[in-house]
Design a protein around this motif. Structure first.
Motif, short mmCIF file in Angstrom:
data_model
loop_
_atom_site.label_atom_id
_atom_site.label_comp_id
_atom_site.label_asym_id
_atom_site.label_seq_id
_atom_site.Cartn_x
_atom_site.Cartn_y
_atom_site.Cartn_z
N LYS A 118 28.04 -69.18 -121.45
CA LYS A 118 27.81 -69.61 -120.07
C LYS A 118 27.20 -68.52 -119.22
O LYS A 118 26.35 -68.78 -118.38
CB LYS A 118 29.15 -70.02 -119.44
N ALA A 119 27.66 -67.29 -119.40
CA ALA A 119 27.30 -66.21 -118.48
C ALA A 119 25.85 -65.77 -118.66
O ALA A 119 25.17 -66.15 -119.56
CB ALA A 119 28.21 -65.01 -118.70
N TYR B 172 37.17 -68.69 -129.60
CA TYR B 172 36.50 -69.84 -129.00
C TYR B 172 36.21 -69.60 -127.52
O TYR B 172 35.09 -69.75 -127.05
CB TYR B 172 37.37 -71.08 -129.17
N LEU B 173 37.26 -69.20 -126.79
CA LEU B 173 37.13 -69.03 -125.35
C LEU B 173 36.09 -67.96 -125.03
O LEU B 173 35.28 -68.09 -124.12
CB LEU B 173 38.50 -68.64 -124.77
N TYR B 174 36.13 -66.91 -125.82
CA TYR B 174 35.23 -65.79 -125.56
C TYR B 174 33.78 -66.18 -125.77
O TYR B 174 32.91 -65.90 -124.94
CB TYR B 174 35.60 -64.61 -126.48
N VAL C 101 41.31 -67.38 -128.80
CA VAL C 101 40.51 -66.34 -128.16
C VAL C 101 39.05 -66.33 -128.60
O VAL C 101 38.16 -66.30 -127.77
CB VAL C 101 41.18 -64.96 -128.32
N LEU D 142 32.57 -68.38 -122.93
CA LEU D 142 32.22 -67.67 -121.71
C LEU D 142 30.92 -66.90 -121.86
O LEU D 142 30.11 -66.82 -120.97
CB LEU D 142 33.34 -66.71 -121.34
N ARG D 143 30.76 -66.31 -123.04
CA ARG D 143 29.54 -65.55 -123.30
C ARG D 143 28.31 -66.44 -123.14
O ARG D 143 27.31 -66.04 -122.59
CB ARG D 143 29.58 -65.01 -124.74
#
Lengths: 308, 289
Positions: free
Chosen positions: B288-289, B280-282, B278, B285-286
């Motif tokens: 990228k966004a 890592y994934l979070y 989690v 995404l942060r």
């Protein structure tokens, strides 16, 4: 005349050495690559050829058709799919075709549903700013994508109990809905990247020209994003076609899919290698065909699905 | 009507997926966690009993076998698949003819269900058939290869099959990584007279760090999820020597009628995965966004 055959220039000693080194290097590289390709393909090769073997061939480990063994329809006959049994009625064939159709229907419907729903959601996430409680766009993306990493066992129990209540156990609808949910995050992941790559100016121009938001989406964005949607669709198809865990759990007689049928062939009296192999060949054939035809899309989808 | 549609379009496009995921994923996770704190056996019960199921779970020898196996499998599977995948990617990056064909072949094991390709593996690993028979026929009559039925070694056959299945996929990740390395850096290193080995070990591989991270994450996740591999190859056997958390949970829920135990083991798995992935994934995404 003889002057043309004698060489005027010859390579110097170091050049020859360099070239020899280059050739050995190339040979080693190709050798290693082909070796791994052989390892990748061997189980598939074995499965296909074994469906044409009889028992002694399997036991003796004969591998090359026509050289080691004479191909027979033994495996396919046990499925009712060999030339001499194809016209007769066969309960095994009927069972097989039923499973095959279950697999086709569930994977196609689930993939279509997932690509439709997922593309819409991905489009929204790449174009509009959301605020849902504390959640912004990136949180909502995370909300979707986090389930990609879930071990499916976490959802197994509640689905079993819910489906029992709703009489969806052992039904195609139940499996389709579950598979849609399963591949939805991957579709959203791929499509979000696709839509983000399309410049927003295109739609703004369309809006200025009098199209509605919906119209701009259908007429401008969708055609550009189509290759990505195909990639997402193919990847969903592969994943749902192969899915075993939930199918084993939630289906028993009516909605059983091919992987479950293959897995249930290993009985207590050992394995009927040839009929197992025939069944396995039939189960992988559609994917191999799709793979050859649509290789490009699969690679694209897998690369995107991996979370670059 | 039309403007109404336009105004609500943002909500309309996201709502179906959002609602489905909220209820069927997050809701169901909540349910599973809740049930792990109850006394449920064959049917779910809803009075809370605290940590009872977890105490029972961690007093079960079979659960420790499953955790042990998962650990062994995960470490070997991730390490070997990354080594082979990286090597294949580097070799495939040497301007190879028919690269596309080879790449597709490497991805086949991953694209086909292991339930199906497992049949061939079972034959290969079967003592008396497959590898053992072939090597004996080559003139080594004492050769023995019976890992599949040896409780100590069976887990390594699962590692072999897992590596076979995933290496091509890891290759694809690394190949994409290699292709996106800035040409300038490589050229600069070559101008400085760096040899091919130093080029790879000191320049190229260090710059693939992000690919290593995602490969480890994806493979770890595959390892924790692995179910088909074990069912197709060993069915958890001999005995329960190759049990993993996923098959343990399956057995508890569906042949033992121990819903509470199954829910507790599923919750432990979920917590483990979340702890690893989690964050890592979070952050990913942060960024990228």
């Amino acid at each position: 005349m003889s002057g043309q055959t004698t060489q005027i220039f010859s390579d110097a000693e170091p050049d020859l050495a360099y070239r020899a080194k280059w050739y050995t290097e190339r040979a080693l590289i190709y050798g290693a690559l082909i070796f791994w390709a052989f390892i990748c393909l061997f189980p598939i090769y074995w499965t296909v050829t074994t469906s044409f073997k009889i028992a002694p061939d399997v036991m003796r480990g004969n591998l090359v058709p026509w050289v080691d063994f004479e191909p027979q329809w033994r495996g396919w006959r046990s499925l009712g799919l060999s030339p001499n049994t194809i016209s007769e009625t066969s309960t095994v064939r009927e069972e097989f075709l039923k499973r095959f159709m279950n697999s086709v229907i569930t994977s196609l419907s689930a993939s279509m549903l997932a690509v439709t729903l997922g593309s819409l959601a991905a489009y929204g996430l790449s174009r509009f700013s959301y605020r849902f409680g504390f959640m912004r766009n990136s949180d909502i993306s995370f909300f979707f994508l986090s389930q990609m990493i879930l071990p499916p066992v976490v959802l197994a129990l509640p689905f079993l109990i819910l489906y029992k209540e709703l009489a969806l156990l052992d039904s195609r609808i139940g499996i389709i809905l579950l598979y849609t949910l399963m591949v939805l995050p991957i579709v959203i992941w791929i499509m979000r990247d696709q839509f983000s790559a399309i410049p927003i100016e295109l739609e703004e121009a369309a809006l200025v020209d009098g199209l509605s938001v919906w119209g701009a989406f259908v007429q401008i964005v969708l055609p550009i994003a189509l290759p990505g949607m195909v990639a997402a669709f193919i990847l969903s198809l592969v994943l749902t076609w192969n899915e075993y865990f939930f199918a084993a759990l939630l289906t028993s007689t009516d909605a059983k899919t091919l992987p479950v049928m293959v897995a249930s062939q290993t009985g207590s009296q050992g394995i009927n290698w040839w009929s197992m192999a025939a069944l396995s060949t039939a189960a992988i054939a559609p994917l191999v065909v799709i793979g050859v035809v649509l290789e490009r899309y699969i690679i694209k989808g897998m690369a995107a699905g991996a979370g670059k | 009507m039309k403007s109404l549609l336009d105004r609500h379009l943002p909500k309309i496009v996201v709502a179906p997926s959002f609602a489905a995921v909220l209820f069927f994923v997050y809701g169901f996770i909540g349910w599973t966690v809740y049930v792990s704190f109850t006394k449920s056996r064959i049917l779910p019960k809803y009075e809370l009993v605290g940590w009872l199921q977890y105490e029972k779970l961690f007093a079960t020898p079979r659960w420790y076998v499953a955790l042990d196996n998962l650990f062994v499998f995960m470490v070997l599977f991730v390490a070997i698949a990354i080594m082979i995948g990286l090597l294949l990617a580097i070799l495939l990056d040497q301007k190879i003819r028919a690269e596309g064909v080879i790449r597709t072949i490497y991805l086949y094991p991953m694209a086909l269900s292991f339930i199906v390709t497992g049949t061939a593996w079972k034959w290969l690993l079967n003592p008396g058939l497959g590898i053992e028979k072939v090597v004996r026929d080559w003139g080594f009559p004492d050769f023995k290869f019976d890992w599949l039925i040896d409780p100590e070694m069976a887990i390594y056959t699962v590692v072999m099959a897992g590596v076979w299945q995933s290496s091509g996929f890891v290759m694809a990740l690394f190949l994409a990584g290699l292709r996106s390395i800035n040409e300038e850096i490589i050229r600069a290193a070559l101008v400085d007279g760096v040899g091919p080995f130093r080029l790879y070990f000191h320049v190229i591989i260090p710059s693939l760090r992000p690919v290593f991270v995602s490969a480890v994450i994806v493979l770890t996740h595959l390892a924790i999820k692995s179910f088909d591999l074990i069912i197709a190859l060993t069915h958890g056997g001999p005995g329960y020597a190759t049990d993993m958390p996923a098959t343990f949970m399956y057995a508890m829920a569906f042949s033992r009628g121990q819903l509470g135990q199954a829910a507790a083991s599923a919750t432990v798995m979920l917590a483990t995965v979340s702890a690893v992935i989690v964050p890592y994934l979070y952050s990913e995404l942060r960024r990228k966004a």
